[in-house]
Design a protein around this motif. Structure first.
Motif, PDB file in Angstrom:
ATOM      1  N   ASP A 105     -44.301 -61.192  59.226  1.00 51.79           N
ATOM      2  CA  ASP A 105     -44.222 -60.128  58.121  1.00 51.79           C
ATOM      3  C   ASP A 105     -44.305 -58.726  58.843  1.00 51.79           C
ATOM      4  O   ASP A 105     -43.416 -57.949  58.244  1.00 51.79           O
ATOM      5  CB  ASP A 105     -45.605 -60.309  57.250  1.00 51.79           C
TER       6      ASP A 105
ATOM      7  N   SER B   8     -41.275 -57.369  49.457  1.00 53.61           N
ATOM      8  CA  SER B   8     -41.513 -58.477  50.437  1.00 53.61           C
ATOM      9  C   SER B   8     -41.980 -59.852  50.264  1.00 53.61           C
ATOM     10  O   SER B   8     -42.664 -60.083  49.095  1.00 53.61           O
ATOM     11  CB  SER B   8     -43.076 -57.656  51.056  1.00 53.61           C
TER      12      SER B   8
ATOM     13  N   GLN C 140     -42.949 -63.943  51.744  1.00 52.03           N
ATOM     14  CA  GLN C 140     -43.398 -64.768  52.818  1.00 52.03           C
ATOM     15  C   GLN C 140     -43.699 -66.050  52.038  1.00 52.03           C
ATOM     16  O   GLN C 140     -44.170 -66.274  50.911  1.00 52.03           O
ATOM     17  CB  GLN C 140     -44.938 -64.494  53.354  1.00 52.03           C
TER      18      GLN C 140
ATOM     19  N   ALA D 120     -40.690 -64.761  56.911  1.00 56.01           N
ATOM     20  CA  ALA D 120     -41.073 -63.377  56.094  1.00 56.01           C
ATOM     21  C   ALA D 120     -39.813 -62.567  55.845  1.00 56.01           C
ATOM     22  O   ALA D 120     -38.805 -62.745  56.669  1.00 56.01           O
ATOM     23  CB  ALA D 120     -42.149 -62.457  56.974  1.00 56.01           C
TER      24      ALA D 120
END
Length: 439
Positions: free
Chosen positions: A377, A111, A113, A49
């Protein structure tokens, strides 16, 4: 679909594999090109992440361009390089990667992942979005339409109306005084050139913060960051000045048809770096935090049945701090609920707090904290937030000690310092019986 399920399964497995504790090993990484980041390395799950933040956010909107940074952020994933919007989405989904963009009043956020086997390709795709966004005219207009639809819906939402009125009254012409997504007029007037300008002004290396967690080494992260971020502008738009909060207490009623009223209330708060912040956090938990045993929940909801729920929180932003709360109540009960809130505020300000109150709040705050570190995350998100607050990398190891060090005398002193019942301002949207605006 198989790839998506694989990513979801691995992300879930990561939450199970991660220890539910705050004792994590944080590495401070500097890339060959000088970009700093924090890393929690964990090779048990082939998954990483990455969290990137650019300080400033929607508060960087230029005069007459309110909503430009928000529109820019929402359009970043609508095509980059030689990929149009559909091509970008297909490439992302084909890699089983998650790439999200967002903005609030203090930051632009990215963000990511990704599975280890697809990390290089996912980062190449992200680099395109960051450094070669297309901002096609059709995509800009389509996203504008989505934002405008949301703004028009807000005009009929009492909670959104209350938030708008409270912001404007608290901060006036400062960027905090208006919503970062803009108004129907300001967003309608935005052009593709405004979006390009916002991209160049808001996403620059002089305001970037980075954190990663998972299956990646410090050396790999350093090389990845140089490839991702080195081509961004070195500097961006100047950050806005500190906000000045309107501290006068009072009441404002905005008529709105319906059986219930929405009520927002609050006054000035406390900065995160203030030595009394942890005492204030414990006070908030006792007064109106998330527990059903909080004072306001007990007095307003349980004993009197004036509302289904009420809560307070410390709002700490880059340029201001507030102690805020909210509830909804039937129009015939709003006035009494406000009276009770003022009374409980005054009781705590006068020091009506017990050792049992303190012990219960400490147990909750210290017990809940390690549970936040429940996956790569979540860890990456916490680490980047710590950096933006200026915290040291060993903060997770010392945070609960700071909470436990607070004494009852500390609570009473800080309550007298911060809780000002006469300074409370209530914004009411509805048809409350027996209430009229004081200004």
């Amino acid at each position: 679909m198989i790839l998506r399920l694989t990513l979801a399964a691995i992300a879930f497995a990561a939450t199970l594999a991660a220890p539910l504790r705050a004792e994590i090993a944080i590495q401070e990484v500097t890339s060959p090109g000088g970009i700093k980041a924090w890393l929690v390395e964990d090779h048990n799950i082939p998954f990483m992440a990455l969290e990137i933040r650019f300080r400033g956010g929607t508060s960087l909107d230029q005069p007459g361009k309110r909503g430009a940074v928000n529109l820019m952020t929402a359009t970043l994933e609508e095509g980059a390089g030689d990929l149009d919007a559909q091509g970008f989405a297909a490439a992302r989904d084909g890699l089983a990667a998650r790439i999200g963009f967002g903005a609030n009043s203090d930051e632009v956020s990215i963000s990511v992942q990704a599975l280890s086997e697809n990390r290089a390709e996912a980062m190449d795709l992200l680099r395109l979005a960051l450094t070669e966004p297309r901002f096609d005219a059709e995509a800009v207009e389509r996203v504008k339409g989505q934002i405008l639809a949301g703004l028009r819906a807000d005009e009929r939402d009492p909670s959104a109306i209350a938030a708008r009125l409270a912001r404007a009254r608290s901060y006036g012409d400062h960027p905090y005084g208006s919503a970062g997504d803009g108004t129907t007029d300001s967003v309608t007037a935005l052009t593709r050139d405004d979006v390009l300008a916002a991209w160049q002004g808001a996403m620059a290396r002089d305001r970037v913060y980075v954190a990663a967690a998972g299956d990646i080494t410090a050396d790999e992260l350093g090389l990845l960051l140089d490839k991702l971020l080195s081509d961004l502008p070195e500097t961006g738009w100047p950050l806005p000045p500190p906000a000045t909060l309107n501290t006068a207490g009072g009441l404002f009623v905005e008529p709105f048809p319906g059986p219930q009223s929405v009520v927002l209330f609050g006054h000035g708060g406390i900065a995160f770096d203030d030595p009394d912040f942890f005492a204030a956090s414990l006070l908030n938990d006792i007064l109106g935090g998330g527990r059903f045993s909080a004072r306001l929940m007990s007095e307003v909801r349980d004993k009197r049945g004036l509302t289904y729920g009420i809560g307070t929180g410390l709002s700490v932003r880059d340029l201001s701090a507030e102690w805020m709360g909210q509830f909804q109540a039937s129009n015939d009960k709003v006035a009494e609920a406000i009276t009770v809130v003022r009374a409980e505020w005054a009781r705590m300000a006068a020091g009506e707090i017990t050792e049992t109150d303190l012990a219960t709040a400490k147990t909750y705050m210290t017990g809940a904290y390690p549970l936040r570190f429940d996956g790569n995350d979540a860890i990456a998100n916490i680490l980047v937030g710590m950096q933006m607050l200026g915290l040291p990398s060993d903060y997770p190891k010392t945070r609960n000690d700071k909470v436990n060090a607070v004494t009852l005398d500390d609570l009473k002193r800080v309550a007298a310092r911060l809780l000002k019942p006469d300074d409370l301002f209530f914004t009411v949207v509805g048809q409350p019986e027996g209430l009229t605006s004081s200004e």
